[in-house]
Design an enzyme around this catalytic site. Sequence first.
Site, short mmCIF file in Angstrom:
data_model
loop_
_atom_site.label_atom_id
_atom_site.label_comp_id
_atom_site.label_asym_id
_atom_site.label_seq_id
_atom_site.Cartn_x
_atom_site.Cartn_y
_atom_site.Cartn_z
N LYS A 71 0.83 -1.22 0.00
CA LYS A 71 0.00 0.00 0.00
C LYS A 71 0.85 1.26 0.00
O LYS A 71 0.60 2.20 -0.75
CB LYS A 71 -0.94 -0.04 1.21
N THR A 73 3.88 1.42 -1.10
CA THR A 73 4.54 1.43 -2.40
C THR A 73 3.64 2.08 -3.45
O THR A 73 4.09 2.93 -4.23
CB THR A 73 4.90 -0.02 -2.82
N ARG A 94 2.73 7.71 7.03
CA ARG A 94 2.99 7.50 8.46
C ARG A 94 4.47 7.19 8.68
O ARG A 94 5.15 6.73 7.77
CB ARG A 94 2.15 6.33 8.98
N LYS A 105 6.70 -7.40 9.60
CA LYS A 105 6.07 -6.63 8.52
C LYS A 105 7.08 -5.77 7.75
O LYS A 105 6.88 -5.40 6.61
CB LYS A 105 4.96 -5.74 9.11
N ALA A 273 -3.16 0.70 12.79
CA ALA A 273 -4.53 0.78 12.29
C ALA A 273 -5.42 -0.33 12.84
O ALA A 273 -6.63 -0.24 12.77
CB ALA A 273 -4.54 0.73 10.78
N PHE A 301 -3.85 -0.87 6.61
CA PHE A 301 -4.60 -2.09 6.31
C PHE A 301 -5.78 -1.82 5.36
O PHE A 301 -5.70 -0.95 4.51
CB PHE A 301 -5.02 -2.81 7.59
N PHE A 381 2.94 -8.20 -8.84
CA PHE A 381 4.01 -8.98 -8.22
C PHE A 381 4.60 -9.91 -9.28
O PHE A 381 3.93 -10.29 -10.24
CB PHE A 381 3.50 -9.78 -7.02
N TRP A 409 6.42 -0.75 -8.27
CA TRP A 409 7.55 -1.39 -7.58
C TRP A 409 8.71 -1.56 -8.56
O TRP A 409 9.86 -1.27 -8.25
CB TRP A 409 7.12 -2.75 -7.01
#
Length: 555
Positions: A71, A73, A94, A105, A273, A301, A381, A409
């Site tokens: 997210k 990214t 953030r 994470k 979150a 999230f 991906f 990405w």
Amino acid sequence: MSHLSDLEIAKQSTLRPISEIAEKVGISHDALEPYGHYKGKVDITKLNDLEEKGKVVLVTALSPTPAGEGKSTVTVGLADAFNQLNQNVMVALREPSLGPVFGMKGGATGGGYAQVLPMEEINLHFNGDLHAITTANNALSAFIDNHIYQGNELNIDSRRVEWKRVLDMNDRELRQVVVGLGGPTRGVPREDGFDITVASEIMAIFCLSNGIKDLKENLANITIGYNVDKQPVTVRDLKVEGALTLILKDALKPNIVQTIEGTPALVHGGPFANIAHGCNSIIATNTARKLADIVVTESGFGSDLGAEKFLNIKTRKAGFDPSAVVIVATIRALKMHGGVAKTDLKEENVQAVQQGIVNLERHVNNIKQFGVEPVVAINAFIHDTDDEVQVVLDWCKENNVKVALTEVWEKGGEGGVELAKEVLKVLETPQSFKHLYDLDLSIEEKIETIVQKVYGGRSVKFSDKALKQLKTIKENGWDKYPVCMAKTQYSFTDDPKELGAPVDFDITIRELSPRTGAGFIVALTGDIMTMPGLPKKPAALNMDVTEDGSAVGLF
């Protein structure tokens, strides 16, 4: 596709002096406070004559896999794409917490060729904001215990002190502790516990305050516990709001950095979150709105967590409506929601994507309920196949949902141009944003609204403890606050194993915690922890530093 790690890509990038980045969006020389060559803080008092005019684009996601769906990214890549389309844009993110950085994470600076830099400094100590918040939180703990030790003029019931100490690290050993042991000179023994810094109410207040005056007022409103007559005791009663504000005064200035492509970025505040409200600071978002025409920001999230809180809590306090919402979807997450095990996500499975799309559908409908048109970003991906991606494109077309395959990405801003064009179409169309509930509703009705309309659940059950807390909340007139749900990010239910889009389930509220400084009531569901633990093999095992002081193994 690049085989370089995020850190290697970041190190190969050429950073511009922070003064040049600030100049790009009209931050004057006297408003910029440089922290070294490539980071700075912005003195917002020097921008008071500017109007908050920028349109806000919120980036959210479907229910994520444990590794996250990229997210941040997409948020960074979308801002870079707007930059490539010659839009005046800023990104507002953030700040990372050291707990997830060293845990599972990872960091929070994006990835691949869509990152904010310098990533290693942002992911570690940055400009000291999280240390300031930790210090302010623990100073308050010291003031409370000292007050009790020095005669307890306020008659604080030491069994009912709700305020916990914090640490910015996942440390399960500290969830429950006893303080004050060792005899009369060592304090008054009582049970206590630690939360992670990003779950501190001071972090939430920091992110929901509009300036120093507002910050001080909100800190004064914190309920630290109750006296022997079960009446609330506040920071205002302890007379320490001035001292706490003093600790936080420099941290309150938003931090300015840059993306790989030189797009100005404000990175400020970082509440979780699934525990708190999961959005960066109002000050950073509104500062970006003064300086840019488009502000791309994120919430933590899925739409059921960060976005719901952004739209019901943050926008009320910040005084703006979102102009567009992007929902990040990944083929691997759709496969998980379609029943594929985490270990098999690299294998093609078109049928699982078709089955998992129900999760995305609910997130799309959630955003529509708020009166804003969503745009789906398929975050590419390396293992995705054309047939799998086509399933999502076809579903979006059939359901009249704007969609774009997003390759930021791998390609940076260039890979997000198609997404940016779709978002621009929404920005040119007036939206009819509305909050999902009215603040005059009871706490039960607010929770029921969220559970039924956002989660797709049937009803809400309250534990005996929560029912007692509801009574206290009503007696003290706290029932007009919005609700901040603490829930697993992996499922719409309170059970992380229930994937897809479950129906006919109940949500159990085990505990309600009034955050009278932040101005919301936290409703804890399932076994959500305010102090996470580290996994069996934490990311820390791969980390090191070279002799010349460069980081190794950050991702």
